[in-house]
Design an enzyme around this catalytic site. Sequence first.
Site, PDB file in Angstrom:
ATOM      1  N   ASN C  22      -5.684  21.980   0.492  1.00  0.00           N
ATOM      2  CA  ASN C  22      -6.410  20.824  -0.026  1.00  0.00           C
ATOM      3  C   ASN C  22      -6.093  20.680  -1.505  1.00  0.00           C
ATOM      4  O   ASN C  22      -6.337  21.595  -2.290  1.00  0.00           O
ATOM      5  CB  ASN C  22      -7.917  20.996   0.188  1.00  0.00           C
ATOM      6  CG  ASN C  22      -8.689  19.757  -0.239  1.00  0.00           C
ATOM      7  OD1 ASN C  22      -8.750  19.445  -1.427  1.00  0.00           O
ATOM      8  ND2 ASN C  22      -9.255  19.052   0.721  1.00  0.00           N
ATOM      9  N   SER C  45      -6.875  16.235   3.662  1.00  0.00           N
ATOM     10  CA  SER C  45      -7.618  15.303   2.824  1.00  0.00           C
ATOM     11  C   SER C  45      -9.035  15.252   3.375  1.00  0.00           C
ATOM     12  O   SER C  45      -9.235  14.961   4.559  1.00  0.00           O
ATOM     13  CB  SER C  45      -6.964  13.925   2.880  1.00  0.00           C
ATOM     14  OG  SER C  45      -7.458  13.106   1.846  1.00  0.00           O
ATOM     15  N   GLU C  46     -10.024  15.538   2.542  1.00  0.00           N
ATOM     16  CA  GLU C  46     -11.376  15.765   3.063  1.00  0.00           C
ATOM     17  C   GLU C  46     -12.009  14.501   3.630  1.00  0.00           C
ATOM     18  O   GLU C  46     -13.038  14.569   4.299  1.00  0.00           O
ATOM     19  CB  GLU C  46     -12.279  16.422   2.020  1.00  0.00           C
ATOM     20  CG  GLU C  46     -12.542  15.602   0.791  1.00  0.00           C
ATOM     21  CD  GLU C  46     -11.610  15.967  -0.361  1.00  0.00           C
ATOM     22  OE1 GLU C  46     -10.456  16.380  -0.104  1.00  0.00           O
ATOM     23  OE2 GLU C  46     -12.033  15.815  -1.525  1.00  0.00           O
ATOM     24  N   ASN C  47     -11.395  13.337   3.388  1.00  0.00           N
ATOM     25  CA  ASN C  47     -11.922  12.125   4.029  1.00  0.00           C
ATOM     26  C   ASN C  47     -11.480  11.995   5.482  1.00  0.00           C
ATOM     27  O   ASN C  47     -11.838  11.015   6.140  1.00  0.00           O
ATOM     28  CB  ASN C  47     -11.545  10.867   3.228  1.00  0.00           C
ATOM     29  CG  ASN C  47     -10.063  10.699   3.029  1.00  0.00           C
ATOM     30  OD1 ASN C  47      -9.356  11.668   2.786  1.00  0.00           O
ATOM     31  ND2 ASN C  47      -9.579   9.483   3.155  1.00  0.00           N
ATOM     32  N   SER C  87     -14.205  17.553   9.042  1.00  0.00           N
ATOM     33  CA  SER C  87     -13.368  17.852   7.885  1.00  0.00           C
ATOM     34  C   SER C  87     -13.979  18.965   7.041  1.00  0.00           C
ATOM     35  O   SER C  87     -13.305  19.934   6.675  1.00  0.00           O
ATOM     36  CB  SER C  87     -13.193  16.581   7.043  1.00  0.00           C
ATOM     37  OG  SER C  87     -12.355  16.831   5.955  1.00  0.00           O
TER      38      SER C  87
END
Lengths: 233, 233, 217, 217
Positions: C22, C45-47, C87
Amino acid sequence: MLNKLVANAEEAVKDIQDGATIMLGGFGLCGIPENCINALVKTGVKNLTCISNNAGVDDFGIGLLLNTRQVKKMVSSYVGENAEFERQLLSGELEVELIPQGTLATRCLASGYGMPAIFTPAGVGTEVADGKEIREFNGKQYLLEYAFDSDYAIVKAWKGDTHGNLIFRETARNFNPMMAMAGKITIAEVEELVPAGELDPDQIHTPGIFVNRIFQGVDYEKRIEQVTTRLKS
Amino acid sequence: MLNKLVANAEEAVKDIQDGATIMLGGFGLCGIPENCINALVKTGVKNLTCISNNAGVDDFGIGLLLNTRQVKKMVSSYVGENAEFERQLLSGELEVELIPQGTLATRCLASGYGMPAIFTPAGVGTEVADGKEIREFNGKQYLLEYAFDSDYAIVKAWKGDTHGNLIFRETARNFNPMMAMAGKITIAEVEELVPAGELDPDQIHTPGIFVNRIFQGVDYEKRIEQVTTRLKS
Amino acid sequence: MLDKFGIAKRIAKELKDGYYVNLGIGIPTLVANYVPEGIEVVLQSENGLLGIGPFPFADEVDADLINAGKQTVTTTIGSSFFDSALSFGMIRSGRVDLTVLGAMEVAENGDIANWKIPGKMVKGMGGAMDLVAAAKNIIVAMQHVDKKGNSKLLKRCSLPITGLGCVKKVVTELGVFDIVPEGFQLLERAPGITVEYIREKTEGHLLVVGEIPEMVV
Amino acid sequence: MLDKFGIAKRIAKELKDGYYVNLGIGIPTLVANYVPEGIEVVLQSENGLLGIGPFPFADEVDADLINAGKQTVTTTIGSSFFDSALSFGMIRSGRVDLTVLGAMEVAENGDIANWKIPGKMVKGMGGAMDLVAAAKNIIVAMQHVDKKGNSKLLKRCSLPITGLGCVKKVVTELGVFDIVPEGFQLLERAPGITVEYIREKTEGHLLVVGEIPEMVV
C-alpha cells in the site's frame, strides 16, 4: 512470485503437520474441497482439528478423515449425517465443539478482517454461552466470541486464476470466502483454473491476496446429499 | 410487493426529515449518489448528520448540501477537498467527527451484520481513542467502536433490478455495499435499472433484501477529482 | 542529497517478489515507478482495488476507477475490486506486506504523526490510522527537516499521533534509518551527505554503528 | 385436527406481501407450497440464497444449488447468492421478516428447545440459534404432543434451550397460539378440536379469551 500455482492437492497439503488446525469450506457436501480431503487421507496426517460447518457423510467429505481416525476434534454447527461420526463421538474418540452456524461464519469473518472478537446474540441463555462473556448493548444481550486461529484454510472455488483470485458458484460459495480469509495459509482448489487476467475484476469473490496456493482440481464427484426433484406435469 | 421501484430521486428522499442521520456512499466523488444529493438540496431538509467518507468538493457531491447549510454534522475520514467545508468548520457552524476510514467502513458493516460493536486497533494511542474503551487481545490493544445507527442509507450502484439487487462497478463500489446494509431505510440509485431476473445471481454485490427503494438515476456527471493521465509514447 | 524521486527509488529496493504493497499519497506513490526488474508486486488501494496499474492514457480515463489519492488509474493483470470493509479487512489482518507513507513527524520509538496540525486545517486521517495500526512493515518516506529547518526525526512527536511505535524504517533525502530500541539507526547515507550532517539534522537519538556506506541508488 | 400440510397451510396465512422468510427443515419447508395468491415472498436459505425456487426437474438438478436442508432446489426471478457471513448478517440485523421453524418444546414465556436431547445423539444447532436470537417474528410449527403423548407446549422447557423468549406464535395440529405475557393464548382451534381437548394437551398456561373460532384452512 504472484503465481501461486501448485501442481496438485498432494503438493498443496504436504506440509500440514499432525495436530494442525484446518478450516474446510463447504455446506453439507456442497462446495467442499474434495481433492484436498482425499490428499489428506493419503498423507495420513493425524490429530487434526477441523473447523467446518458439517462433518461430511460416512464415505464422502470429512467423513473420509473420520474413518481413518485423522480427526481429533470437529468444530461444526451441524453434524447429523454421519454414523461413524456418531460412533466416535459417543465412544469418546472424537471431541466435538458445536457452535451456531452464524457464529461459525462470523468468527471466520473476524479472523479475515483482523478483528479479535465479535458480539452475537446467538446462544445467549443457552449452554453455548457457558463460560462466555455476556455484554448488553441497547438492552439486548450478546456473547463475546473470538476470531478463529487456524493454521490452514482449505477452500473450493468454481473458477480461480494463478494469482489466487476466486469466484464461487451458487450455494457452493457458503463458508468458502470467509475461510479463505481466515487461514494462516490458504489453499484453494478450483474446478477451472485460468491465467491471471481472465477473470472480471468486478466479479471476484475472494481477492488473491488471501490465497497462498491454488491448483486445478480433478475428478470432482460433487455428490448430492438429497436429490429432491419435482415431476414435469 | 417486492418491486421497490420509485419514480425518481425526489420521491425516494421526500420523507427524509430535518435532523435525520443519513449515510452517503462514495469515495471522493467516485460512486456518490448524485441524484439523491441534488434532490435533498431541492427538499431543503435541514440539520442533517451525514456519514460519508468524504464531504464532496465545493460545487459537487455533499459540498452542495454544505453550501445550502443543510448539514449539521459530518462523520467522515477525510474532508480535505472543500473550502466551504473548511470555512464552516472553522467558524463553528459545522460539527465534524473524523474517524479512521477502516473504522468507518467496519462500523457500517457491523450495522449491516447486526453486530452492536467491533474491535479495531486503528486509533489506539491517538486522540481518536479519547473516552473509548480499550481492550487487549493476544497482547495487542483494540478500541471498541459501535455500529452506526442511521435513519437512511443512500447509495449509488452501476446496475440494479426492481427487487433491489445491486451490482457496483470498479472502485465506485467502495462504501456503497456496507452502507446499503446499514441504513434503517436504504435508497439506491442506479445507472441502469433492469427487471428482476436479468442480473446474474452470482454477481450481485448487494442482495435486494437490504434495499427499500430503487430508481433509475439520470444525468450522471461522474465528475473526476484528479484526472491523471500518461502520454502515449 | 536525494530528491523525491531518489527517495522513492531507494524505497523501491525494499520491495520483494510477491509483496502486496500500500503506497500513500505523495512520494510513496512514486515508488511504483521503480519496482526492481524481475520482481512482481501488487499495489493495494484502500478504496477497493488490488493491482493498481499505470495512469490511463487520455482516452482511457474512467471516473469509476481511481486510487486512494482520487487520481484516475488503470488495472493490471489479475486485479480485483472489493468494498471498503474487505479492503481494510485485508489491511487489518496483516495481508498487506508493506505500507509506505509520508509523515510530518516520526519519533525514535516509531510513533508517527501525519494527520493533523492543531489550529490549522484538519483534513482527516483517511486510512492512515488503520494502516499504521495493522501493517506488518511500515516505511516512512519524508523530508528530513520541515520548511523552517526543524528536524522531523524526533525524540517524541509534538503533533497528534497517527499510530504508536509502528514505523520500521524511514527514508529521507539524507539517509536510510531503521527504528531500533535505541532510536534511529543510520543504515545508509545519501550521496554526498556526511554522518555529521545527518546527526545535526536529527533531533531524535541517532545510532551510528561502524562505517556507514553511501547508498547506491 | 390438522395434518402437517394443514399446519403449513395455516402458517402460510401469516405471510405478507414482500416478506423475506426463512423456513426451517420439515413442516416449515412445506409452507412454501401455500403462499396465498396475490402476494410475493422471498425465501431465504441460510446457506446463501435469497429466492428459493421449487425443486428442480430431474434434468435440472445442480449439485451447487441446495437449500439449508441440503435438498436440491432452483432459483426464482430476482434471486441472489452470497456467503454465510452475509447470510447471517441479514438474519442478525433483522432483515428477515419471518422465521418458521420446528421445535421439540416451546415454553409459555417463548423459550424454544430444538437442537439437542442429552444422552442421545446431538446433531447440532445449525443456524437455529442465530435465527431465534435475531428474527423479529418467529413462528413454531410442530406437533402438539410428543410420541409418548406428552405436551410440547410447556411451562418451562426441559431440554437444552435454543433461544430465550423468542417465539411469537405456535401452530400445531390442534390450534394456533400467540405467546403473550400470560402464556399460550389460543387464537384458533383446528377443525373438530375443542378448547377442552387443547387445554388437556397443553401443559403450559393456556389463555382462552372469549369465543375461540375454528380455523378456516
